[in-house]
Design a protein around this motif. Structure first.
Motif, PDB file in Angstrom:
ATOM      1  N   GLN A  74       0.819  -1.181  -0.174  1.00 52.44           N
ATOM      2  CA  GLN A  74      -0.370  -0.363   0.097  1.00 52.44           C
ATOM      3  C   GLN A  74       0.544   1.369   0.107  1.00 52.44           C
ATOM      4  N   GLY A  75       1.164   2.148  -0.748  1.00 52.97           N
ATOM      5  CA  GLY A  75       1.305   3.507  -1.227  1.00 52.97           C
ATOM      6  C   GLY A  75       2.262   3.487  -1.878  1.00 52.97           C
ATOM      7  N   ASN A  80      10.651   4.435   3.677  1.00 51.31           N
ATOM      8  CA  ASN A  80      10.087   4.663   4.264  1.00 51.31           C
ATOM      9  C   ASN A  80       8.315   4.094   4.503  1.00 51.31           C
ATOM     10  N   GLU A  81       8.698   4.101   3.510  1.00 54.28           N
ATOM     11  CA  GLU A  81       6.785   3.833   3.433  1.00 54.28           C
ATOM     12  C   GLU A  81       6.745   1.517   3.005  1.00 54.28           C
ATOM     13  N   ALA A  82       6.136   1.878   1.508  1.00 56.27           N
ATOM     14  CA  ALA A  82       5.784  -0.245   1.044  1.00 56.27           C
ATOM     15  C   ALA A  82       7.463  -0.233   0.735  1.00 56.27           C
ATOM     16  N   ASN A  83       7.999  -0.476   1.663  1.00 57.20           N
ATOM     17  CA  ASN A  83       9.177  -0.917   1.221  1.00 57.20           C
ATOM     18  C   ASN A  83       9.409  -2.058   1.453  1.00 57.20           C
ATOM     19  N   SER A 109      -0.799   1.194  -5.325  1.00 54.47           N
ATOM     20  CA  SER A 109       0.365   2.017  -5.406  1.00 54.47           C
ATOM     21  C   SER A 109       0.654   2.477  -6.403  1.00 54.47           C
ATOM     22  N   ARG A 292       8.632   3.232  12.270  1.00 53.61           N
ATOM     23  CA  ARG A 292       8.529   4.379  11.281  1.00 53.61           C
ATOM     24  C   ARG A 292       9.132   5.383  11.164  1.00 53.61           C
ATOM     25  N   ARG A 296      11.827   7.365   8.489  1.00 48.65           N
ATOM     26  CA  ARG A 296      11.182   8.664   8.460  1.00 48.65           C
ATOM     27  C   ARG A 296      12.057   9.682   8.351  1.00 48.65           C
TER      28      ARG A 296
END
Length: 316
Positions: A74-75, A80-83, A109, A292, A296
């Motif tokens: 997702q995303g 730092n997100e859908a890694n 995505s 998280r 970031r």
């Protein structure tokens, strides 16, 4: 003559007090033991509830019968997100579970990092070779574009909603130029570098034609890699047209006609009708708040020190 009355022991009051005190102490000890027992049972109950809630015990990721394993992507695909690490770890757990009959990778995505997308794609191909009897299907929610489609191309089949957005097989490097604004404000750019190309595409300096040409060449190389992955994954199902690799997007219904997807379907319908294991177990790894925040912070620091801070190469 009558018998003489028995005399009362001189310390009877003390004996009675000692017995009363000893009885009170014993009662306190019994009460304390019961209190400890009930508190322990209460804590155990709370831990069991917590484990079930987070999927560590008897929850997601655990099943006693054959099931469909679900992994979410997702995303934006980025560190730092859908890694890649979390998606790959989730896929590995899903395939390694002995009760997994099939795996669904649910994608929503717009794309992202070509490196992260490539790592996920390569791992999908490896896991499929390692577990040839366990199929993997991609199911698209709202959007599966660019890097998202790069990943989906590794699946055995791709299922979409008729209104899903699919495609965008292209590469971009975005940024801004502020030279005219600086001139109007009377701001002078003072850039010192060691290495003639260290200020590569600096947004506060005029565009260098040689650097611009080099960047376009690099994007073309990554685009060719993307095209190769799509052709490899889709095979003869792909109906190529001049627009297939132009960066355009299509509706889910149109993507089926173009061979970019295989059919209409949702997670539930694919689990029920294709995999034939209606129970769905979610293997998606969830990052903690600390992870998280750390991710970031790391991404922010990397951008601050990167020569590509103004943009970057993206499959979006």
């Amino acid at each position: 003559m009558s018998e003489p009355e028995k005399s009362t022991p001189p310390n009877w009051e003390r004996d009675v007090l000692e017995k009363l005190a000893l009885s009170a102490i014993q009662e306190q000890r019994r009460s304390r033991r019961w209190s400890i027992l009930f508190k322990t049972l209460g804590f155990l109950y709370l831990f069991v509830v917590l484990f079930i809630a987070v999927g560590w015990f008897g929850g997601d990721g655990v099943s006693i019968k054959e099931h469909t394993a679900l992994v979410d992507l997702q995303g934006v695909i980025a560190s730092n997100e859908a890694n890649a690490d979390s998606v790959i770890g989730s896929l590995q757990n899903a395939f390694e579970d002995k009760k997994t009959k099939g795996v669904i990778l649910r994608i929503n995505s717009p794309g992202g990092s070509p490196v992260q997308a490539g790592q996920i794609y390569d791992e999908i191909r490896r896991l499929r070779a390692l577990h040839p009897t366990t199929p993997l299907y991609a199911v698209v929610d709202d959007i599966c574009a660019s890097g998202g489609y790069y990943v989906a191309a590794g699946a055995d089949r791709i299922y979409v909603d008729k209104a899903s957005i699919v495609g965008s097989i292209g590469v971009l490097m975005d940024g801004f130029g502020f030279t005219q604004t600086m001139q109007k404000l009377g701001v002078e750019r003072r850039l010192l570098t060691a290495g003639e190309n260290k200020g590569f595409l600096d947004p506060f300096s005029p565009v260098d034609p040689k650097q611009q040409a080099y960047a376009k060449q690099m994007l073309e190389e990554i685009h060719k890699q993307f095209i190769s992955v799509v052709r490899e994954g889709r095979g003869k199902r792909l109906k190529e047209t001049p627009e297939t690799f132009s960066g355009l997007v299509w509706s889910g219904e149109k993507s089926i006609q173009l061979g970019l997807a295989d059919g209409l379907g949702s997670v539930e319908s694919v689990a029920r009708e294709v995999i034939r294991a209606e129970e769905i177990v979610d293997f998606t790894q969830q990052e903690s708040l600390a992870e998280r925040l750390a991710g970031r912070l790391g991404a922010t620091m990397a951008k601050a020190w990167s020569p590509f801070a103004q943009g970057g190469v993206n499959l979006r």
